[in-house]
Design a protein around this motif. Sequence first.
Motif, PDB file in Angstrom:
ATOM      1  N   PHE A   1       2.576  10.734   3.592  1.00  0.00           N
ATOM      2  CA  PHE A   1       4.011  10.789   3.938  1.00  0.00           C
ATOM      3  C   PHE A   1       4.998  10.354   2.557  1.00  0.00           C
ATOM      4  CE2 PHE A   1       3.159   8.950   7.369  1.00  0.00           C
ATOM      5  CZ  PHE A   1       4.001   9.703   8.440  1.00  0.00           C
ATOM      6  N   ILE A   2       4.073  10.885   1.861  1.00  0.00           N
ATOM      7  CA  ILE A   2       4.210  10.957   0.003  1.00  0.00           C
ATOM      8  C   ILE A   2       4.675  12.072  -0.373  1.00  0.00           C
ATOM      9  CG2 ILE A   2       4.748   9.565  -2.572  1.00  0.00           C
ATOM     10  CD1 ILE A   2       5.506   8.252  -0.063  1.00  0.00           C
ATOM     11  N   PRO A   3       5.642  13.063  -0.582  1.00  0.00           N
ATOM     12  CA  PRO A   3       5.229  14.618  -0.870  1.00  0.00           C
ATOM     13  C   PRO A   3       4.716  14.726  -2.459  1.00  0.00           C
ATOM     14  CG  PRO A   3       7.829  14.435  -0.240  1.00  0.00           C
ATOM     15  CD  PRO A   3       6.596  12.194  -0.480  1.00  0.00           C
ATOM     16  N   TRP A   4       4.406  13.621  -2.824  1.00  0.00           N
ATOM     17  CA  TRP A   4       3.799  14.029  -4.766  1.00  0.00           C
ATOM     18  C   TRP A   4       2.721  12.964  -4.477  1.00  0.00           C
ATOM     19  CZ3 TRP A   4       8.720  11.577  -4.094  1.00  0.00           C
ATOM     20  CH2 TRP A   4       8.581  10.361  -3.826  1.00  0.00           C
ATOM     21  N   ASN A   5       2.354  12.665  -3.672  1.00  0.00           N
ATOM     22  CA  ASN A   5       0.675  12.234  -3.509  1.00  0.00           C
ATOM     23  C   ASN A   5      -0.236  13.156  -3.515  1.00  0.00           C
ATOM     24  OD1 ASN A   5      -1.350  10.794  -1.899  1.00  0.00           O
ATOM     25  ND2 ASN A   5      -0.615   8.586  -3.061  1.00  0.00           N
TER      26      ASN A   5
ATOM     27  N   GLN B   1      -4.094   7.292  -2.929  1.00  0.00           N
ATOM     28  CA  GLN B   1      -4.268   6.335  -2.154  1.00  0.00           C
ATOM     29  C   GLN B   1      -5.586   5.616  -2.175  1.00  0.00           C
ATOM     30  OE1 GLN B   1      -5.873   8.404   1.463  1.00  0.00           O
ATOM     31  NE2 GLN B   1      -8.263   9.646   0.366  1.00  0.00           N
ATOM     32  N   TYR B   2      -6.435   6.205  -3.645  1.00  0.00           N
ATOM     33  CA  TYR B   2      -7.328   5.051  -3.818  1.00  0.00           C
ATOM     34  C   TYR B   2      -7.114   3.693  -4.275  1.00  0.00           C
ATOM     35  CZ  TYR B   2     -10.586   8.839  -2.465  1.00  0.00           C
ATOM     36  OH  TYR B   2     -11.242  10.502  -1.693  1.00  0.00           O
ATOM     37  N   ILE B   3      -5.699   3.804  -5.805  1.00  0.00           N
ATOM     38  CA  ILE B   3      -5.174   3.373  -6.444  1.00  0.00           C
ATOM     39  C   ILE B   3      -3.970   2.126  -5.427  1.00  0.00           C
ATOM     40  CG2 ILE B   3      -2.953   2.750  -7.471  1.00  0.00           C
ATOM     41  CD1 ILE B   3      -3.995   5.568  -9.246  1.00  0.00           C
TER      42      ILE B   3
ATOM     43  N   CYS C   1       0.507  -1.013   0.080  1.00  0.00           N
ATOM     44  CA  CYS C   1      -0.290   0.056  -0.148  1.00  0.00           C
ATOM     45  C   CYS C   1       1.096   1.450  -0.085  1.00  0.00           C
ATOM     46  CB  CYS C   1      -1.086  -0.368   1.654  1.00  0.00           C
ATOM     47  SG  CYS C   1      -1.633  -1.710   1.402  1.00  0.00           S
ATOM     48  N   PHE C   2       2.049   1.533   0.648  1.00  0.00           N
ATOM     49  CA  PHE C   2       3.428   2.304   0.619  1.00  0.00           C
ATOM     50  C   PHE C   2       3.333   2.500  -0.810  1.00  0.00           C
ATOM     51  CE2 PHE C   2       6.743   4.175   1.566  1.00  0.00           C
ATOM     52  CZ  PHE C   2       6.286   5.534   2.627  1.00  0.00           C
ATOM     53  N   ALA C   3       3.958   1.661  -0.831  1.00  0.00           N
ATOM     54  CA  ALA C   3       4.535   1.478  -2.178  1.00  0.00           C
ATOM     55  C   ALA C   3       3.698   2.042  -3.748  1.00  0.00           C
ATOM     56  CB  ALA C   3       5.388  -0.293  -2.574  1.00  0.00           C
ATOM     57  N   THR C   4       2.848   1.697  -3.481  1.00  0.00           N
ATOM     58  CA  THR C   4       1.494   1.687  -4.783  1.00  0.00           C
ATOM     59  C   THR C   4       1.396   3.326  -3.637  1.00  0.00           C
ATOM     60  OG1 THR C   4       0.378   0.356  -4.407  1.00  0.00           O
ATOM     61  CG2 THR C   4      -1.173   1.819  -5.558  1.00  0.00           C
TER      62      THR C   4
END
Length: 476
Positions: free
Chosen positions: A407-411, A368-370, A358-361
């Motif tokens: 925690f993902i800046p580009w998410n 976050q939906y993906i 989930c984190f890698a995705t």
Amino acid sequence: MEKKMSFGWAILPLLLMVIVMVFTIVVLEQGPHMPLIFGTVVAGLVALKHGFTWKDIEEMMYKGIRLALPAVIIIMLVGLVIGSWMGGGIVATMIYYGLQIISPAWFLVTILFICSIVSLAIGSSWSTMATIGVAGMGIGLSMGIPAGMIAGAVISGAYFGDKMSPLSDTTNLAAGLTGTNLFAHIKHMLWTTVPAYIIATIAFGVIGRQFAATNMESAEIQGMLSTIRDNFIVSPWLLLVPLFIIVLVAVKVPAMPALIVGIVLGMLSHVFVQGGSITEAVGALQSGFAIATGNDMVDALFNSGGIDNMMYTVSMTIIAMTFGGILEYSGMLKAIIQEILRFAKSTGSLVAATIASCFATNASCSEQYISIVVPARMFATAYRERGLHSKNLSRSLEDGGTLTSVFIPWNTCGVFIMSTLGVSVAQYAPYAILNFTVPIISIIFAFTGFTIIKLTEQEKVALAAEDKRLNEESLA
């Protein structure tokens, strides 16, 4: 369209993108747009090598962008809300009364609780952060509390409600994709979320004690209150605007129309309460509210909002989703997750693999939906084959997908927080206590077997019968 992809080729675009991302941000001190474009180009070349046509790759990118369109619209609407609420004096009123009511020592715990309650009621972390969160940032900064700490408390509270509310889209998505009863899913999440929430409350209580000596009668705070009074009409009636929006969403009015109502009410407040012109109200929606009071702190707090100021976020979201679209629809992401699944031999390692996936995705597909949809498809069979109830999977999806997206800046979640609260991931990450504590607790419980629910024999029979019925229907 999906073709067989080896793990080595599948991981290459992601690894190169992360390397370039780190170099660009740390060394060059530039934004994440160019590394994401670079990653998209590499992913496209890998797809071409594996037999996809340029038309196929274009369609993958378009599919990725289509997934992000609801988020893009919400981001733009939030820019309009902030601009109109700044101009309408709504945020100023919330900050003014908040400064007089909330104790600095207990501010972090208080804003954690308030955001939790609001998000639980409306089921949306984004709406909570864009309203209560923005006001909370202003109040906390006025008390001299670091921005990262305030944002961490806001995020922890907002995501607690988003995760546990039956109105939340991610909560319903995780339950629906795994075939888990919604309230059984929520009840099962209590085991990992409540302990983390208690830890977060204690931590913010301890952290907040250092601000106990802050003098609410200080010249700086009194000067700010005076400046707000001199430049805005402050009235408790203006608090009805955010309250009304919260009520609308709580009674299941969709987020978009609820936000539009908030924009209209903010504009009306700007014109009829604050005495601004229609030109100024429209300008606040377009380019953000602008004010020059002579008080640097007040100016920094209120010069924000507007659709123009959200375009950085929108462009990053679109670029990130083109990269994610190629990874998802070319089969690269599937190859990565399948490789991870090879090492998941025990229940503990399976749950850990799910959360890691989930984190890698979240990192690779930037949405976050993906991070819920793809691992749900990949891991469903593995959980069933090992006799594990589907609510173990649904909980792991939320623990690893919903919460780690920040925690993902580009998410999309990371860029939304940065544009709305004005705080970078590096600043708030150490204080988003709930968000990183829940996955850790979830993995510990999985390895110990605590709260891991097995399928009963009756449930196994029922699932087998359902599979048989679906197979017969597909053959027919």
